[in-house]
Scaffold this active site. Sequence first.
Site, PDB file in Angstrom:
ATOM      1  N   HIS A  21      75.718  93.038  34.314  1.00  0.00           N
ATOM      2  CA  HIS A  21      75.501  94.842  34.106  1.00  0.00           C
ATOM      3  C   HIS A  21      74.600  94.979  34.943  1.00  0.00           C
ATOM      4  O   HIS A  21      73.721  96.460  34.364  1.00  0.00           O
ATOM      5  CB  HIS A  21      75.281  94.829  32.292  1.00  0.00           C
ATOM      6  CG  HIS A  21      74.432  94.775  32.314  1.00  0.00           C
ATOM      7  ND1 HIS A  21      72.963  94.978  32.187  1.00  0.00           N
ATOM      8  CD2 HIS A  21      74.197  93.888  30.617  1.00  0.00           C
ATOM      9  CE1 HIS A  21      71.872  94.170  31.728  1.00  0.00           C
ATOM     10  NE2 HIS A  21      73.008  93.615  30.144  1.00  0.00           N
ATOM     11  N   HIS A  73      70.485  86.926  18.146  1.00  0.00           N
ATOM     12  CA  HIS A  73      70.829  88.899  19.731  1.00  0.00           C
ATOM     13  C   HIS A  73      72.460  88.396  19.497  1.00  0.00           C
ATOM     14  O   HIS A  73      73.707  87.624  19.805  1.00  0.00           O
ATOM     15  CB  HIS A  73      70.214  88.654  20.781  1.00  0.00           C
ATOM     16  CG  HIS A  73      70.622  88.888  21.678  1.00  0.00           C
ATOM     17  ND1 HIS A  73      70.281  90.584  20.576  1.00  0.00           N
ATOM     18  CD2 HIS A  73      70.284  89.252  22.757  1.00  0.00           C
ATOM     19  CE1 HIS A  73      70.299  91.296  22.179  1.00  0.00           C
ATOM     20  NE2 HIS A  73      70.361  90.582  23.126  1.00  0.00           N
ATOM     21  N   GLU A  75      73.763  90.403  21.268  1.00  0.00           N
ATOM     22  CA  GLU A  75      74.823  90.848  22.942  1.00  0.00           C
ATOM     23  C   GLU A  75      75.853  89.865  23.624  1.00  0.00           C
ATOM     24  O   GLU A  75      75.797  88.859  22.928  1.00  0.00           O
ATOM     25  CB  GLU A  75      73.674  91.446  24.136  1.00  0.00           C
ATOM     26  CG  GLU A  75      73.722  91.928  25.343  1.00  0.00           C
ATOM     27  CD  GLU A  75      73.167  92.282  25.801  1.00  0.00           C
ATOM     28  OE1 GLU A  75      72.035  92.107  25.283  1.00  0.00           O
ATOM     29  OE2 GLU A  75      73.536  93.235  26.652  1.00  0.00           O
ATOM     30  N   ASP A  77      76.432  88.197  25.869  1.00  0.00           N
ATOM     31  CA  ASP A  77      76.174  87.429  26.395  1.00  0.00           C
ATOM     32  C   ASP A  77      75.851  85.525  25.479  1.00  0.00           C
ATOM     33  O   ASP A  77      75.431  84.979  26.430  1.00  0.00           O
ATOM     34  CB  ASP A  77      75.958  87.394  27.455  1.00  0.00           C
ATOM     35  CG  ASP A  77      74.142  88.161  27.201  1.00  0.00           C
ATOM     36  OD1 ASP A  77      74.307  88.553  26.302  1.00  0.00           O
ATOM     37  OD2 ASP A  77      72.921  87.913  27.765  1.00  0.00           O
ATOM     38  N   HIS A 139      65.523  91.996  22.701  1.00  0.00           N
ATOM     39  CA  HIS A 139      65.925  92.783  23.283  1.00  0.00           C
ATOM     40  C   HIS A 139      66.541  94.090  22.851  1.00  0.00           C
ATOM     41  O   HIS A 139      67.204  95.039  23.340  1.00  0.00           O
ATOM     42  CB  HIS A 139      66.739  92.475  24.635  1.00  0.00           C
ATOM     43  CG  HIS A 139      67.451  93.105  25.481  1.00  0.00           C
ATOM     44  ND1 HIS A 139      69.182  93.023  26.078  1.00  0.00           N
ATOM     45  CD2 HIS A 139      66.900  94.056  26.396  1.00  0.00           C
ATOM     46  CE1 HIS A 139      69.200  93.638  26.752  1.00  0.00           C
ATOM     47  NE2 HIS A 139      68.631  94.414  26.646  1.00  0.00           N
ATOM     48  N   ASP A 158      66.349  86.199  24.683  1.00  0.00           N
ATOM     49  CA  ASP A 158      66.470  86.599  25.524  1.00  0.00           C
ATOM     50  C   ASP A 158      64.631  86.593  26.141  1.00  0.00           C
ATOM     51  O   ASP A 158      64.408  86.521  27.345  1.00  0.00           O
ATOM     52  CB  ASP A 158      66.909  87.559  26.100  1.00  0.00           C
ATOM     53  CG  ASP A 158      67.619  88.608  25.852  1.00  0.00           C
ATOM     54  OD1 ASP A 158      68.857  87.796  26.402  1.00  0.00           O
ATOM     55  OD2 ASP A 158      68.625  89.901  25.507  1.00  0.00           O
ATOM     56  N   TYR A 189      63.036  89.454  35.175  1.00  0.00           N
ATOM     57  CA  TYR A 189      63.835  89.992  34.305  1.00  0.00           C
ATOM     58  C   TYR A 189      63.088  90.945  33.545  1.00  0.00           C
ATOM     59  O   TYR A 189      63.259  91.441  32.517  1.00  0.00           O
ATOM     60  CB  TYR A 189      63.816  87.753  33.704  1.00  0.00           C
ATOM     61  CG  TYR A 189      64.982  88.634  32.113  1.00  0.00           C
ATOM     62  CD1 TYR A 189      66.622  88.168  32.605  1.00  0.00           C
ATOM     63  CD2 TYR A 189      64.580  88.258  31.310  1.00  0.00           C
ATOM     64  CE1 TYR A 189      67.267  88.250  31.555  1.00  0.00           C
ATOM     65  CE2 TYR A 189      65.285  88.210  30.120  1.00  0.00           C
ATOM     66  CZ  TYR A 189      66.709  88.371  30.178  1.00  0.00           C
ATOM     67  OH  TYR A 189      67.619  88.033  28.746  1.00  0.00           O
ATOM     68  N   HIS A 220      68.655  82.756  28.490  1.00  0.00           N
ATOM     69  CA  HIS A 220      68.354  82.273  30.128  1.00  0.00           C
ATOM     70  C   HIS A 220      68.011  81.141  30.695  1.00  0.00           C
ATOM     71  O   HIS A 220      66.989  81.820  30.247  1.00  0.00           O
ATOM     72  CB  HIS A 220      68.780  84.022  30.204  1.00  0.00           C
ATOM     73  CG  HIS A 220      69.620  84.956  30.039  1.00  0.00           C
ATOM     74  ND1 HIS A 220      70.970  84.630  29.827  1.00  0.00           N
ATOM     75  CD2 HIS A 220      69.541  86.149  29.239  1.00  0.00           C
ATOM     76  CE1 HIS A 220      72.103  85.426  29.244  1.00  0.00           C
ATOM     77  NE2 HIS A 220      70.562  86.369  28.718  1.00  0.00           N
TER      78      HIS A 220
HETATM   79 FE1  FEO Z   1      70.116  90.857  25.754  1.00  0.00          FE
HETATM   80 FE2  FEO Z   1      70.813  88.019  27.271  1.00  0.00          FE
HETATM   81  O1  FEO Z   1      71.494  89.245  26.326  1.00  0.00           O
END
Ligand code: FEO
Length: 386
Positions: A21, A73, A75, A77, A139, A158, A189, A220
Amino acid sequence: MKIADNVFWVGVVDWNVRDFHGYSTVYGTSYNAYLVKDEKVVLIDTVKFGFEDELLEKLEELTDKIDYLVVNHIEMDHAGAVKAVLEKYPEAKIITNARGKKGLKDAYGIEKDIEVVKTGDRLKIGKQELTFIEMPMVHWPDSMATYLAEQKILFPNDAFGMHYASSKIIDSEFDNEELERVFFEAAKYYANIVLPYSQQVKKVLGELKKIDIEMICPSHGIIWRDNVEKIVRKYEEWSNGRAERKVVIAYDSMWGYTEKALKKIIEGIEEVGVPYRIYKLRASDYTEVMAEVMQSKGLIVGSPTLNREIFPSVAAFLTYMKGLKPFNKIAAAFGSYGWSGEAVGKIVGVFEELKFEVVGAIRFRFSSDEKSEELKELGRKLAEKL
Ligand code: FEO
């Protein structure tokens, strides 16, 4: 892949993503999910949509049931495969916080069997227990960490993560050179994802001080085992706006006048002996520049004036940077102009919005030759202040 006693990494590595993104993922990334097996089987987070099958295959090898699916989370991903997991394991009960529950409904239409938890809530899964820690805005509003106390493992989603694809998953497997790259990616990051929420990070770090952590398993990149203390210390530094004594110079130039002036500023910085990095913005990756901005105490931005405005590449970078709210910087601006010369003043305006300490701003009509000494002095002054 087993990472601790009855704890497995079941994530996927996305080797080829280069634009996450808008964030440039030079080394790709991974979407880490974890399976904890006790009397109850718990899946902590899922993966990005498109990778559902890979996750399901891994789960199939390890378990024939999932009792709980923790959604730290929502989101895409991390929760992009929640639906696929629920289709295969319909008995799984979702554990998330109130904002996560709302998000699952709004983003995915998932409403079934959700248990809402808040900071401090515990879930017995057999001999072990999971504890939940809400981390709003680290996040997203729904972000949360899960802690496995018996093995001192934190799953903070995250937080403490980085976009870094690797065939190795734990920091202890990396040599120093690769670890340095990994820490840079963790900084990148933080600068590009977490920085605007530094106040919230400080609160979370306060909460984390209350628990003993031996392993951090982010969503991640790599797992921290040998460097837990170091990455937590880095988060403390970044969230407090502590930076190194170095300068980032981000600029662009139309006909070379602004670029030529830059050389004079550098002479001044070099006299003081402070390290610097230069980025011509039309040729630079903004996300990398931001990583350096966050880690450097000094920032100098140069731009010619184009149609009464900041040059587009510099303006775009400043817009991006402003949204990430860097703080505690010592800054200066410079740039050439043909007849009106608004760019430098507008750059200073951005610095003031961010409450940077501005040590000077110099503009010049085409050539900067007459201001050579002034430019050199600007570089020297800024470097001395760091
Ligand atoms: Fe806030 Fe890796 O997503």
